[in-house]
Design a protein around this motif. Structure first.
Motif, PDB file in Angstrom:
ATOM      1  N   VAL A 163       0.859  -1.189   0.000  1.00  0.00           N
ATOM      2  CA  VAL A 163       0.000   0.000   0.000  1.00  0.00           C
ATOM      3  C   VAL A 163       0.888   1.229   0.000  1.00  0.00           C
ATOM      4  N   ASP A 164       0.580   2.177  -0.865  1.00  0.00           N
ATOM      5  CA  ASP A 164       1.218   3.484  -0.821  1.00  0.00           C
ATOM      6  C   ASP A 164       0.317   4.404  -0.009  1.00  0.00           C
ATOM      7  N   LEU A 165       0.910   5.249   0.801  1.00  0.00           N
ATOM      8  CA  LEU A 165       0.172   6.196   1.632  1.00  0.00           C
ATOM      9  C   LEU A 165       0.695   7.585   1.313  1.00  0.00           C
ATOM     10  N   GLN A 166      -0.202   8.550   1.304  1.00  0.00           N
ATOM     11  CA  GLN A 166       0.216   9.943   1.195  1.00  0.00           C
ATOM     12  C   GLN A 166      -0.581  10.755   2.192  1.00  0.00           C
ATOM     13  N   TYR A 167       0.080  11.780   2.757  1.00  0.00           N
ATOM     14  CA  TYR A 167      -0.616  12.637   3.712  1.00  0.00           C
ATOM     15  C   TYR A 167      -0.090  14.055   3.589  1.00  0.00           C
ATOM     16  N   VAL A 189       4.594   7.892   1.168  1.00  0.00           N
ATOM     17  CA  VAL A 189       5.211   6.749   1.830  1.00  0.00           C
ATOM     18  C   VAL A 189       4.857   5.516   0.995  1.00  0.00           C
ATOM     19  N   PRO A 190       5.760   5.074   0.119  1.00  0.00           N
ATOM     20  CA  PRO A 190       5.450   3.935  -0.758  1.00  0.00           C
ATOM     21  C   PRO A 190       5.775   2.583  -0.121  1.00  0.00           C
ATOM     22  N   GLY A 191       5.100   1.549  -0.619  1.00  0.00           N
ATOM     23  CA  GLY A 191       5.475   0.171  -0.330  1.00  0.00           C
ATOM     24  C   GLY A 191       5.255  -0.349   1.072  1.00  0.00           C
ATOM     25  N   ILE A 192       4.202   0.060   1.739  1.00  0.00           N
ATOM     26  CA  ILE A 192       3.912  -0.428   3.098  1.00  0.00           C
ATOM     27  C   ILE A 192       3.291  -1.822   2.987  1.00  0.00           C
ATOM     28  N   THR A 193       3.840  -2.779   3.718  1.00  0.00           N
ATOM     29  CA  THR A 193       3.347  -4.154   3.607  1.00  0.00           C
ATOM     30  C   THR A 193       2.721  -4.711   4.885  1.00  0.00           C
ATOM     31  N   ASP A 194       2.755  -3.957   5.985  1.00  0.00           N
ATOM     32  CA  ASP A 194       2.273  -4.521   7.246  1.00  0.00           C
ATOM     33  C   ASP A 194       0.941  -3.970   7.752  1.00  0.00           C
ATOM     34  N   PHE A 211       2.997   7.926  11.921  1.00  0.00           N
ATOM     35  CA  PHE A 211       3.391   9.246  11.442  1.00  0.00           C
ATOM     36  C   PHE A 211       4.491   9.779  12.348  1.00  0.00           C
ATOM     37  N   ASP A 212       5.612  10.175  11.753  1.00  0.00           N
ATOM     38  CA  ASP A 212       6.778  10.589  12.535  1.00  0.00           C
ATOM     39  C   ASP A 212       6.609  11.955  13.185  1.00  0.00           C
ATOM     40  N   VAL A 213       6.597  12.992  12.394  1.00  0.00           N
ATOM     41  CA  VAL A 213       6.587  14.352  12.930  1.00  0.00           C
ATOM     42  C   VAL A 213       5.363  15.086  12.383  1.00  0.00           C
ATOM     43  N   LEU A 214       4.447  15.374  13.277  1.00  0.00           N
ATOM     44  CA  LEU A 214       3.255  16.128  12.895  1.00  0.00           C
ATOM     45  C   LEU A 214       3.235  17.438  13.661  1.00  0.00           C
ATOM     46  N   LEU A 215       2.661  18.438  13.061  1.00  0.00           N
ATOM     47  CA  LEU A 215       2.544  19.742  13.718  1.00  0.00           C
ATOM     48  C   LEU A 215       1.390  19.727  14.704  1.00  0.00           C
ATOM     49  N   TRP A 216       1.546  20.483  15.774  1.00  0.00           N
ATOM     50  CA  TRP A 216       0.464  20.643  16.749  1.00  0.00           C
ATOM     51  C   TRP A 216      -0.688  21.392  16.104  1.00  0.00           C
ATOM     52  N   CYS A 217      -1.884  21.104  16.551  1.00  0.00           N
ATOM     53  CA  CYS A 217      -3.098  21.836  16.163  1.00  0.00           C
ATOM     54  C   CYS A 217      -3.217  21.968  14.641  1.00  0.00           C
TER      55      CYS A 217
END
Length: 118
Positions: free
Chosen positions: A41-45, A56-61, A66-72
């Motif tokens: 599965v490819d994911l984009q955000y 984020v390409p090629g997710i198999t699990d 999500f690593d670093v997201l902004l507050w609010c």
């Protein structure tokens, strides 16, 4: 018949049962279920309104942290299935909001006319 007419002829269907969860309101995890025919599965955000997607390409699990997201900030996530010999289409967006928003207090208050202390 209406349902069948609106089905995609593509057998590489998007992931389903998509869930976006967080224990602290900032670090989010996306989880989903996919058919056995889906190889990855490819994911984009992105932050809503931002023209640039983070891919984020090629997710198999069946999950992504999500690593670093902004507050609010409101984010949108889309998923795309990769199958042998064919691919799906980008899913509709799934939205979530990170914590940290300051909400203004209610503007209605009562003025104190006088205070005396003894």
């Amino acid at each position: 018949n209406i349902l069948i007419n609106n089905c995609s002829a593509n057998e590489c269907l998007n992931p389903f049962s998509v869930s976006l969860n967080s224990e602290n309101g900032v670090d989010f995890t996306a989880t989903w279920t996919a058919l056995e025919t889906v190889l990855s599965v490819d994911l984009q955000y992105r932050a809503v309104g931002n023209p640039d997607w983070i891919s984020v390409p090629g997710i198999t699990d069946g999950m992504y942290n999500f690593d670093v997201l902004l507050w609010c900030t409101e984010y949108e996530v889309q998923l795309f299935s990769i199958c042998e010999g064919e691919s799906g289409e980008w899913s509709n967006s799934y939205n979530f909001v990170t914590d940290g928003c300051c909400v203004a207090p209610d503007a209605s208050f009562t003025a104190i006319e006088s205070i005396s202390a003894n």
